[in-house]
Design an enzyme around this catalytic site. Structure first.
Site, PDB file in Angstrom:
ATOM      1  N   GLY A  17      -1.860  -4.026  -2.799  1.00  0.00           N
ATOM      2  CA  GLY A  17      -1.723  -2.598  -2.546  1.00  0.00           C
ATOM      3  C   GLY A  17      -2.834  -2.063  -1.672  1.00  0.00           C
ATOM      4  O   GLY A  17      -3.346  -2.756  -0.791  1.00  0.00           O
ATOM      5  N   HIS A  18      -3.248  -0.842  -1.954  1.00  0.00           N
ATOM      6  CA  HIS A  18      -4.232  -0.148  -1.131  1.00  0.00           C
ATOM      7  C   HIS A  18      -5.613  -0.804  -1.197  1.00  0.00           C
ATOM      8  O   HIS A  18      -6.327  -0.850  -0.210  1.00  0.00           O
ATOM      9  CB  HIS A  18      -4.322   1.316  -1.576  1.00  0.00           C
ATOM     10  CG  HIS A  18      -5.168   2.160  -0.704  1.00  0.00           C
ATOM     11  ND1 HIS A  18      -4.792   2.522   0.577  1.00  0.00           N
ATOM     12  CD2 HIS A  18      -6.389   2.719  -0.913  1.00  0.00           C
ATOM     13  CE1 HIS A  18      -5.747   3.260   1.120  1.00  0.00           C
ATOM     14  NE2 HIS A  18      -6.714   3.398   0.229  1.00  0.00           N
ATOM     15  N   PHE A  19      -5.986  -1.308  -2.338  1.00  0.00           N
ATOM     16  CA  PHE A  19      -7.315  -1.886  -2.518  1.00  0.00           C
ATOM     17  C   PHE A  19      -7.262  -3.407  -2.359  1.00  0.00           C
ATOM     18  O   PHE A  19      -7.547  -4.169  -3.279  1.00  0.00           O
ATOM     19  CB  PHE A  19      -7.899  -1.456  -3.869  1.00  0.00           C
ATOM     20  CG  PHE A  19      -8.116   0.023  -3.938  1.00  0.00           C
ATOM     21  CD1 PHE A  19      -9.216   0.614  -3.342  1.00  0.00           C
ATOM     22  CD2 PHE A  19      -7.187   0.838  -4.570  1.00  0.00           C
ATOM     23  CE1 PHE A  19      -9.405   1.985  -3.375  1.00  0.00           C
ATOM     24  CE2 PHE A  19      -7.374   2.205  -4.619  1.00  0.00           C
ATOM     25  CZ  PHE A  19      -8.478   2.778  -4.023  1.00  0.00           C
ATOM     26  N   ASP A  64       0.841  -1.195   0.000  1.00  0.00           N
ATOM     27  CA  ASP A  64       0.000   0.000   0.000  1.00  0.00           C
ATOM     28  C   ASP A  64       0.879   1.248   0.000  1.00  0.00           C
ATOM     29  O   ASP A  64       1.649   1.464   0.931  1.00  0.00           O
ATOM     30  CB  ASP A  64      -0.896  -0.011   1.236  1.00  0.00           C
ATOM     31  CG  ASP A  64      -1.940   1.088   1.235  1.00  0.00           C
ATOM     32  OD1 ASP A  64      -1.701   2.139   0.600  1.00  0.00           O
ATOM     33  OD2 ASP A  64      -2.978   0.905   1.868  1.00  0.00           O
TER      34      ASP A  64
END
Length: 112
Positions: free
Chosen positions: A79-81, A53
């Site tokens: 990552g972030h999602f 992330d």
């Protein structure tokens, strides 16, 4: 390097992220209150995080243990999602967490 990628951001997601990032300073200002709440109440804490992330480093997940020593931390190679790439695996982690924390009502509802 992440093992998977997610679909390109939609316009709505970009707008939401821009608004959220623009107001993040007010969120940071609340950290001491959140940390005090965690120390005072010691609720069950589950942090599921994308190790790649770019917005929130993995250290942020581990920081919960400063306030709740038995916080359960799970890092995924994403990552972030994280839900976009690892949704079913994350759902299993959440179900397991709720089950072993005594949330039997949730477990029974989930099986219906």
């Amino acid at each position: 390097m992440l093992s998977r990628t997610i679909r390109p951001f939609s316009t709505a997601i970009r707008k939401c992220n821009s608004t959220w990032f623009g107001d993040y300073k007010s969120n940071i200002a609340l950290y001491p209150r959140w940390q005090e709440y965690l120390r005072a109440t010691r609720p069950p804490v589950l942090a599921v995080w994308g190790s790649g992330d770019p917005s929130f480093a993995s250290a942020g997940a581990h920081a919960y243990r400063k306030d709740v020593s038995d916080a359960e931390i799970h890092l995924f190679d994403t990552g972030h999602f994280a839900l976009e790439t690892d949704g079913p695996a994350i759902a299993a982690v959440i179900r397991d967490f709720l089950s072993h924390k005594g949330c039997y009502e949730f477990e029974q509802e989930a099986r219906k």
